[in-house]
Enzyme design. Structure first.
Site, PDB file in Angstrom:
ATOM      1  N   ASP A  47       8.232  11.340  -0.496  1.00  0.00           N
ATOM      2  CA  ASP A  47       7.226  12.096   0.409  1.00  0.00           C
ATOM      3  C   ASP A  47       7.046  11.782   1.869  1.00  0.00           C
ATOM      4  O   ASP A  47       6.759  10.332   2.123  1.00  0.00           O
ATOM      5  CB  ASP A  47       5.569  11.874  -0.181  1.00  0.00           C
ATOM      6  CG  ASP A  47       4.482  12.580   0.515  1.00  0.00           C
ATOM      7  OD1 ASP A  47       4.319  13.928   0.317  1.00  0.00           O
ATOM      8  OD2 ASP A  47       4.042  12.045   1.288  1.00  0.00           O
ATOM      9  N   TYR A  52       5.578  10.055  10.460  1.00  0.00           N
ATOM     10  CA  TYR A  52       5.715   8.721   9.896  1.00  0.00           C
ATOM     11  C   TYR A  52       6.722   7.950  10.965  1.00  0.00           C
ATOM     12  O   TYR A  52       6.962   6.917  10.722  1.00  0.00           O
ATOM     13  CB  TYR A  52       6.013   8.773   8.419  1.00  0.00           C
ATOM     14  CG  TYR A  52       5.137   9.285   7.597  1.00  0.00           C
ATOM     15  CD1 TYR A  52       3.795   9.433   7.768  1.00  0.00           C
ATOM     16  CD2 TYR A  52       5.209   9.695   6.357  1.00  0.00           C
ATOM     17  CE1 TYR A  52       2.722  10.003   6.989  1.00  0.00           C
ATOM     18  CE2 TYR A  52       4.349  10.200   5.468  1.00  0.00           C
ATOM     19  CZ  TYR A  52       3.145  10.416   5.694  1.00  0.00           C
ATOM     20  OH  TYR A  52       2.022  11.021   4.961  1.00  0.00           O
ATOM     21  N   LYS A  81       6.133  17.183   6.298  1.00  0.00           N
ATOM     22  CA  LYS A  81       5.032  17.744   6.635  1.00  0.00           C
ATOM     23  C   LYS A  81       5.166  18.294   8.215  1.00  0.00           C
ATOM     24  O   LYS A  81       5.470  17.392   8.986  1.00  0.00           O
ATOM     25  CB  LYS A  81       3.797  16.739   6.537  1.00  0.00           C
ATOM     26  CG  LYS A  81       3.844  16.275   5.024  1.00  0.00           C
ATOM     27  CD  LYS A  81       2.531  15.348   5.006  1.00  0.00           C
ATOM     28  CE  LYS A  81       2.576  14.553   3.553  1.00  0.00           C
ATOM     29  NZ  LYS A  81       3.298  13.389   3.695  1.00  0.00           N
ATOM     30  N   HIS A 114       0.435  19.221   7.506  1.00  0.00           N
ATOM     31  CA  HIS A 114      -0.016  17.846   7.364  1.00  0.00           C
ATOM     32  C   HIS A 114      -1.621  17.771   7.521  1.00  0.00           C
ATOM     33  O   HIS A 114      -2.293  17.401   6.696  1.00  0.00           O
ATOM     34  CB  HIS A 114       0.452  16.762   8.532  1.00  0.00           C
ATOM     35  CG  HIS A 114       0.395  15.407   7.991  1.00  0.00           C
ATOM     36  ND1 HIS A 114       1.475  14.673   8.303  1.00  0.00           N
ATOM     37  CD2 HIS A 114      -0.202  14.919   7.127  1.00  0.00           C
ATOM     38  CE1 HIS A 114       1.204  13.490   7.962  1.00  0.00           C
ATOM     39  NE2 HIS A 114       0.258  13.205   7.167  1.00  0.00           N
TER      40      HIS A 114
HETATM   41  N1  LIG Z   1      -1.053  13.679   3.575  1.00  0.00           N
HETATM   42  C1  LIG Z   1      -1.567  12.865   4.140  1.00  0.00           C
HETATM   43  O1  LIG Z   1      -2.506  13.016   5.067  1.00  0.00           O
HETATM   44  C2  LIG Z   1      -1.287  11.363   3.868  1.00  0.00           C
HETATM   45  C3  LIG Z   1      -2.183  10.431   3.975  1.00  0.00           C
HETATM   46  C4  LIG Z   1      -1.767   9.066   3.526  1.00  0.00           C
HETATM   47  C5  LIG Z   1      -0.726   9.029   2.954  1.00  0.00           C
HETATM   48  N2  LIG Z   1       0.068  10.120   2.293  1.00  0.00           N
HETATM   49  C6  LIG Z   1       1.108   9.646   1.518  1.00  0.00           C
HETATM   50  O2  LIG Z   1       0.926   9.081   0.369  1.00  0.00           O
HETATM   51  C7  LIG Z   1       1.736   7.808   0.142  1.00  0.00           C
HETATM   52  C8  LIG Z   1       1.027   6.815  -0.379  1.00  0.00           C
HETATM   53  O3  LIG Z   1      -0.376   6.414   0.065  1.00  0.00           O
HETATM   54  P1  LIG Z   1      -0.401   5.065   1.166  1.00  0.00           P
HETATM   55  O4  LIG Z   1       0.657   5.082   1.765  1.00  0.00           O
HETATM   56  O5  LIG Z   1      -1.898   5.404   1.775  1.00  0.00           O
HETATM   57  O6  LIG Z   1      -0.880   4.143   0.068  1.00  0.00           O
HETATM   58  P2  LIG Z   1      -0.950   3.705  -1.423  1.00  0.00           P
HETATM   59  O7  LIG Z   1       0.265   3.954  -2.150  1.00  0.00           O
HETATM   60  O8  LIG Z   1      -2.177   3.880  -2.245  1.00  0.00           O
HETATM   61  O9  LIG Z   1      -0.799   2.049  -1.346  1.00  0.00           O
HETATM   62  C9  LIG Z   1       0.248   1.295  -0.546  1.00  0.00           C
HETATM   63  C10 LIG Z   1      -0.287  -0.039  -0.517  1.00  0.00           C
HETATM   64  O10 LIG Z   1      -0.593  -0.674  -1.944  1.00  0.00           O
HETATM   65  C11 LIG Z   1       0.547  -1.830  -2.057  1.00  0.00           C
HETATM   66  N3  LIG Z   1       0.975  -1.549  -3.285  1.00  0.00           N
HETATM   67  C12 LIG Z   1       1.853  -0.776  -3.549  1.00  0.00           C
HETATM   68  N4  LIG Z   1       1.911  -0.765  -5.002  1.00  0.00           N
HETATM   69  C13 LIG Z   1       1.238  -1.873  -5.469  1.00  0.00           C
HETATM   70  C14 LIG Z   1       0.960  -2.695  -6.786  1.00  0.00           C
HETATM   71  N5  LIG Z   1       1.492  -2.295  -7.737  1.00  0.00           N
HETATM   72  N6  LIG Z   1       0.177  -3.390  -6.873  1.00  0.00           N
HETATM   73  C15 LIG Z   1      -0.466  -4.052  -5.576  1.00  0.00           C
HETATM   74  N7  LIG Z   1      -0.123  -3.447  -4.290  1.00  0.00           N
HETATM   75  C16 LIG Z   1       0.665  -2.467  -4.276  1.00  0.00           C
HETATM   76  C17 LIG Z   1       1.635  -1.535  -0.791  1.00  0.00           C
HETATM   77  O11 LIG Z   1       2.097  -2.968  -0.617  1.00  0.00           O
HETATM   78  P3  LIG Z   1       3.453  -3.116  -0.481  1.00  0.00           P
HETATM   79  O12 LIG Z   1       4.358  -1.959   0.305  1.00  0.00           O
HETATM   80  O13 LIG Z   1       3.668  -4.489   0.322  1.00  0.00           O
HETATM   81  O14 LIG Z   1       3.753  -3.390  -1.892  1.00  0.00           O
HETATM   82  C18 LIG Z   1       0.842  -0.766   0.355  1.00  0.00           C
HETATM   83  O15 LIG Z   1       0.195  -1.811   1.053  1.00  0.00           O
HETATM   84  C19 LIG Z   1       2.271   7.606   1.561  1.00  0.00           C
HETATM   85  O16 LIG Z   1       3.066   6.841   1.885  1.00  0.00           O
HETATM   86  C20 LIG Z   1       2.181   9.067   2.301  1.00  0.00           C
HETATM   87  O17 LIG Z   1       3.540   9.584   1.753  1.00  0.00           O
HETATM   88  C21 LIG Z   1      -0.372  11.132   2.783  1.00  0.00           C
END
Ligand SMILES: NC(=O)c1ccc[n+]([C@@H]2O[C@H](COP(=O)([O-])OP(=O)(O)OC[C@H]3O[C@@H](n4cnc5c(N)ncnc54)[C@H](OP(=O)(O)O)[C@@H]3O)[C@@H](O)[C@H]2O)c1
Length: 323
Positions: A47, A52, A81, A114
């Site tokens: 994704d 990004y 996106k 997005h």
């Molecule tokens: N459409 C939108 O507007 C939008 C907005 C936000 C995000 N997104 C998408 O959604 C994806 C995921 O969301 P996100 O990046 O906000 O956050 P997330 O996946 O909820 O959290 C990522 C964070 O959690 C940590 N983490 C990951 N696995 C873990 C585990 N098993 N135990 C403890 N900590 C863990 C990571 O650290 P480490 O990397 O150090 O492991 C990072 O700091 C994004 O990468 C993006 O592709 C889309």
């Protein structure tokens, strides 16, 4: 109850993996290796987004994995996106083409809008990706009169051309989806939204699913990726350390992260966790052979706080997008 690993999308019947890998906040320096590792670990959905700032490197990771024989292109499901500054009907296709070129791919599996926020166009030669503010020190966001029905029509044309197999939306609310459904020739295949136990949005999820639109949850770990970004991210109790989540994890012999991801899968919602660590990549994927029970769901229901972290207001823009 275990669950399927894929969901079939409306119109194309394409199989979208329910557990994918998110690319936000992966630096261009790290992206190629991180995406390669994610694919090696077994992720089949990537994704990404123009916003990004790492699409060239994400594409390198994908293409290296294909070249090394880890996976075939048709086994991957690549999502990206359209950024806000390209909503004008004249700008959608050129932006998509730029993304395809950056990724080094012949097609995208799912192309999303997005945010439903038409920002004033920024020439790619001036800044790419441009972010929320116009370059040269603008201190407020500037809108553009680009109607969503024209933007959506351009996405439909991209879908008709086959260059994006499926199209969808992100950060849209019910009012906007209801309107979109009145003019769409192609219904959105997916709605991607912030979703975690602090922001459960049950009525939204159920209604959108009842329209045949699949949901993908982002930021499943709640504040985890907003700690450095916003006050709410800093002050909220980490979901990964929440006692309710931890006790459920202990009961099932799983991690808190796995419980948070499985909570979405149990609601037929796909997830896209991001991690820079291979062990976490592995455990975040290991969520399809078991499930939470009704007592777990009852307990998780009690910690809903309507707390949104990807909230424009908390970035300092005067934009109550979800009001
Ligand atoms: N459409 C939108 O507007 C939008 C907005 C936000 C995000 N997104 C998408 O959604 C994806 C995921 O969301 P996100 O990046 O906000 O956050 P997330 O996946 O909820 O959290 C990522 C964070 O959690 C940590 N983490 C990951 N696995 C873990 C585990 N098993 N135990 C403890 N900590 C863990 C990571 O650290 P480490 O990397 O150090 O492991 C990072 O700091 C994004 O990468 C993006 O592709 C889309």
């Amino acid at each position: 109850m275990a669950s399927a690993e894929y969901v079939s999308l409306s119109r194309t019947g394409d199989k979208m993996p329910l557990v994918g890998f998110g690319c936000w906040k992966i630096s261009p320096e790290d992206a190629e290796n991180t995406i390669y590792d994610a694919i090696k670990t077994g992720y089949r959905l990537i994704d990404g987004a123009a916003d990004y700032g790492n699409e060239v490197e994400v594409g390198r990771g994908i293409n290296k994995a294909i070249k090394d024989g880890l996976v075939k292109r048709e086994e991957l499901f690549v999502v990206t996106k359209l950024w806000n500054t390209y909503h004008n009907k004249a700008n959608v296709r050129p932006s998509f083409d730029r993304q395809l070129q950056d990724l080094g791919l012949e097609y995208i599996d799912l192309y999303l809008i997005h945010f439903p926020v038409p920002l004033k166009n920024v020439e790619k030669s001036a800044a790419y990706p441009p972010g929320w503010y116009a370059p040269n020190g603008a201190t407020a966001i500037e809108f553009e009169r680009s109607p969503m029905h024209e933007c959506w029509r351009e996405l439909e044309k991209i879908a008709e051309s086959g260059l994006a197999k499926n199209i969808g939306i992100s950060n849209f609310n019910v009012q906007l989806i209801l309107d979109l459904l009145t003019y769409a020739n192609i219904k959105p295949a997916v709605l991607q939204i912030e979703l975690h136990p602090y922001l459960q949005q049950t009525r939204l999820v159920e209604w959108v699913q009842s329209q045949g639109i699949n949901i993908t949850a982002y930021s499943s770990f709640g504040p985890a990726s907003f700690i450095q970004l916003t006050e709410d991210g800093k002050s909220a109790q980490p979901l990964l350390e929440h006692e309710v989540i931890k006790s459920i994890a202990k009961k099932h012999g799983k991690t808190a992260g796995q419980v948070l991801l499985r909570w979405s899968l149990d609601r037929n919602v796909a997830v896209i966790p991001k991690s820079m660590h291979v062990e976490r990549m592995q455990s975040n994927r290991d969520i399809t052979s078991w499930s939470l029970d009704s007592e777990d769901h009852k307990q998780i229901k009690t910690i809903d706080r309507g707390l949104r972290f990807n909230n424009m207001d908390s970035y300092g823009f005067n934009l109550p997008l979800f009001a």
